[in-house]
Enzyme design. Structure first.
Site, PDB file in Angstrom:
ATOM      1  N   CYS A 125       0.835  -1.205   0.000  1.00 27.10           N
ATOM      2  CA  CYS A 125       0.000   0.000   0.000  1.00 27.10           C
ATOM      3  C   CYS A 125       0.870   1.256   0.000  1.00 27.10           C
ATOM      4  O   CYS A 125       0.654   2.178  -0.795  1.00 27.10           O
ATOM      5  CB  CYS A 125      -0.929  -0.015   1.210  1.00 27.10           C
ATOM      6  N   CYS A 126       1.870   1.294   0.867  1.00 22.17           N
ATOM      7  CA  CYS A 126       2.780   2.443   0.914  1.00 22.17           C
ATOM      8  C   CYS A 126       3.586   2.563  -0.382  1.00 22.17           C
ATOM      9  O   CYS A 126       3.864   3.670  -0.852  1.00 22.17           O
ATOM     10  CB  CYS A 126       3.737   2.312   2.102  1.00 22.17           C
ATOM     11  N   CYS A 206      -1.248   8.234   7.302  1.00 22.45           N
ATOM     12  CA  CYS A 206      -2.567   7.987   6.725  1.00 22.45           C
ATOM     13  C   CYS A 206      -3.557   7.601   7.825  1.00 22.45           C
ATOM     14  O   CYS A 206      -3.186   6.955   8.814  1.00 22.45           O
ATOM     15  CB  CYS A 206      -2.490   6.885   5.676  1.00 22.45           C
ATOM     16  N   CYS A 209      -3.926   3.876   9.213  1.00 22.47           N
ATOM     17  CA  CYS A 209      -2.740   3.262   9.824  1.00 22.47           C
ATOM     18  C   CYS A 209      -2.130   4.110  10.932  1.00 22.47           C
ATOM     19  O   CYS A 209      -0.965   3.916  11.298  1.00 22.47           O
ATOM     20  CB  CYS A 209      -1.697   2.970   8.745  1.00 22.47           C
ATOM     21  N   CYS A 232       7.243   3.992   6.315  1.00 23.75           N
ATOM     22  CA  CYS A 232       6.386   3.799   5.144  1.00 23.75           C
ATOM     23  C   CYS A 232       7.136   3.175   3.975  1.00 23.75           C
ATOM     24  O   CYS A 232       6.523   2.570   3.095  1.00 23.75           O
ATOM     25  CB  CYS A 232       5.766   5.124   4.716  1.00 23.75           C
TER      26      CYS A 232
END
Length: 246
Positions: A125-126, A206, A209, A232
């Protein structure tokens, strides 16, 4: 070709070491001034999360050259408070070159069509929402400014003033700053705090998270809580992503 790339990276590391030796005794703002005006004129930018401590470097950069690129990675998952704080700081400080960078829609559609990837693979995702867009945004630069500090986490304890990542140099002007140093700078220059800080968010990423920090925890404990992940992934050391551990 491989030998040439290796030689280039060796030369870049040697340059970083030389710059660290030359500038590591200077105050943070003087380091920035040299980097922006002398070392990398027109080829340096600040990557900023507009988090709880971001106003320090943003303020320093605004006083040196408000046209220095400020790269903000809009992952599509920020707290609304962060986005509003960004707008407020940009206006307050007179920053003139904010570059808001988004992930490629095709990448998001391929890897995270439902916006739930953070629940199963935070690294990917990062990578999709931060790392790839950032690398694209840095293409025209030789050096980027970070707000990382040695005291923030074990993964940052051995930071140097200048370091390398791929073909870029990075400069960490605040590497030896403490939380008290940051607080004093905010007070001296009457900088506004991130609106989430008073609710216990000492480091803000974010929304899915990030949680508030509990009493006695370090400032980054609320990032990817209850997992081994502490970074991240936009920062690399010797070609490997810095993500957690000691």
């Amino acid at each position: 070709m491989h030998a040439l790339e290796t030689n280039a990276r060796i030369e870049l590391r040697e340059k970083a070491q030389g710059l660290t030796e030359s500038y590591d005794r200077l105050p943070a703002e003087d380091v920035l001034k040299h980097a922006i005006k002398t070392l990398f004129p027109g080829r340096i930018g600040l990557v900023s999360s507009f988090g709880t401590e971001a106003a320090v470097l943003l303020h320093m950069v605004s006083r040196i050259d408000p046209y220095v690129p400020v790269i903000f990675l809009d992952t599509g998952m920020h707290f609304p408070e962060t986005l509003q704080y960004r707008e407020d700081l940009v206006a307050r400080l007179g920053l003139c070159n904010i570059q808001t960078v988004h992930p490629r829609p095709a990448s998001v559609n391929a890897d995270d069509p439902e916006g739930l990837l953070h629940q199963s693979n935070t690294d990917l995702c990062c990578h999709v929402r931060k790392t790839l867009p950032m690398l694209a945004a840095l293409r025209g630069l030789d050096c980027w400014i970070t707000g990382r500090k040695r005291g923030q986490a074990a993964t940052r304890s051995e930071l140097e003033l200048f370091e390398t990542q791929d073909r870029w140099l990075k400069v960490n002007p605040l590497l030896d700053w403490s939380a008290d140093d940051v607080a004093a700078y905010f007070k001296t220059h009457e900088l506004p705090e991130h609106p989430l800080k008073e609710r216990g968010y000492l480091s803000v990423g974010c929304l899915p998270c990030t949680r508030a920090v509990k009493p006695g925890e370090d400032a980054r404990a609320g990032r990817w809580a209850d997992s081994e992940k502490t970074e991240c992934g936009i920062h690399f050391v010797d070609g490997k992503m810095v993500r957690g551990g000691n």
